[in-house]
Design an enzyme around this catalytic site. Sequence first.
Site, PDB file in Angstrom:
ATOM      1  N   ARG A   1       0.932  -1.121  -0.042  1.00 35.25           N
ATOM      2  CA  ARG A   1       0.107   0.038  -0.069  1.00 35.25           C
ATOM      3  C   ARG A   1       0.937   1.049   0.119  1.00 35.25           C
ATOM      4  O   ARG A   1       0.538   2.270  -0.712  1.00 35.25           O
ATOM      5  CB  ARG A   1      -0.930   0.068   1.250  1.00 35.25           C
TER       6      ARG A   1
ATOM      7  N   HIS B   1      -7.435   8.164  11.272  1.00 33.55           N
ATOM      8  CA  HIS B   1      -7.283   6.683  11.027  1.00 33.55           C
ATOM      9  C   HIS B   1      -5.694   6.490  11.105  1.00 33.55           C
ATOM     10  O   HIS B   1      -5.200   5.417  10.782  1.00 33.55           O
ATOM     11  CB  HIS B   1      -8.111   6.058  10.160  1.00 33.55           C
TER      12      HIS B   1
ATOM     13  N   CYS C   1      13.612  -2.382  21.897  1.00 32.14           N
ATOM     14  CA  CYS C   1      13.257  -3.723  22.560  1.00 32.14           C
ATOM     15  C   CYS C   1      13.080  -4.971  21.768  1.00 32.14           C
ATOM     16  O   CYS C   1      12.905  -6.170  22.163  1.00 32.14           O
ATOM     17  CB  CYS C   1      11.797  -3.500  23.199  1.00 32.14           C
TER      18      CYS C   1
ATOM     19  N   GLU D   1     -22.226   8.524  -5.266  1.00 33.53           N
ATOM     20  CA  GLU D   1     -23.243   7.732  -4.813  1.00 33.53           C
ATOM     21  C   GLU D   1     -23.846   8.118  -3.572  1.00 33.53           C
ATOM     22  O   GLU D   1     -23.385   9.011  -2.662  1.00 33.53           O
ATOM     23  CB  GLU D   1     -22.845   6.219  -4.432  1.00 33.53           C
TER      24      GLU D   1
END
Length: 250
Positions: free
Chosen positions: A69, A117, A154, A219
């Site tokens: 992506r 997001h 870590c 739409e």
Amino acid sequence: MSLPDIGDLLAAAEHIAVLTGAGMSAESGVPTFRDVQDGLWAKYDPMTLATEEAYAEAPDLVWAWYLRRAQMIRDVRPNAGHLALAELAEFKRVSVITQNVDDLHERAGSTVLSHVHGGLFAYRCFDCAAPWDEELEVPETIPERVAPPKCADCGGWIRPGIVWFGEMLPPKAFQDAVDASSSCDLMLVVGTSGIVQPAGSLPFAALERGKPVIEINPEESQLTAYVTHSLRGTAAEVLPQLVKLARGEG
Ligand code: OAD
């Protein structure tokens, strides 16, 4: 309501909030999530790619998916809709709130108030959450599985800074989005199905104050029944026309 009427509303507004979704980037060539034919969620099961559990189980599969992506986003460009919103901010106060994890608004010149997001280009350690800002290595051809980089602190796997299903939204990003939706004079809602919450509730913070909310979508969406006016059109077609009208041209 005609386009010139909407242009008048924009011209009269001081502070315009803009909530964008995947449809905003569709004309750049980025697939949306829920388009029946080629939506990402029609082709891939989000539960196997966009959840903490999926990552814990198969970090190399999920990491490869996000590399693909990231590569796709790097290969495309902002469209006329992104550029129109950046132009609008030249003469209006504009708060861009996006559900998109791409950086196309920024590459068009917009300052994004909130990525509700998260973002595809922000990474952190899956275990200790330490930020990871090394150069992302994206191989020419991305195999089905790629081991994620490891955290220098870590040794945990690195993950994308995207909000996965079941995860909390970044608190500051969402609060900023709520504040802008609760103080704007007008909201544009561009290219979202309005299905995913709590982002889908942001337009109501404007509607409840009697402020106009204008939707741009080819739409109907879950918001269409509630917005002040829903323009049947695409981001790259409609936004440049609205910005011209808001400038008092055209
Ligand atoms: P969806 O795929 O749910 O909806 C995309 C919307 O864009 C639909 O209503 C389309 O009709 C509309 N659309 C398509 N092409 C368009 C165009 N050229 N111009 C304007 N509108 C167009 O995507 P989102 O609503 O953004 O979550 O989905 C919300 C969230 O669900 C995403 O942020 C993602 C997904 O799971 C995360 O990444 C965390």
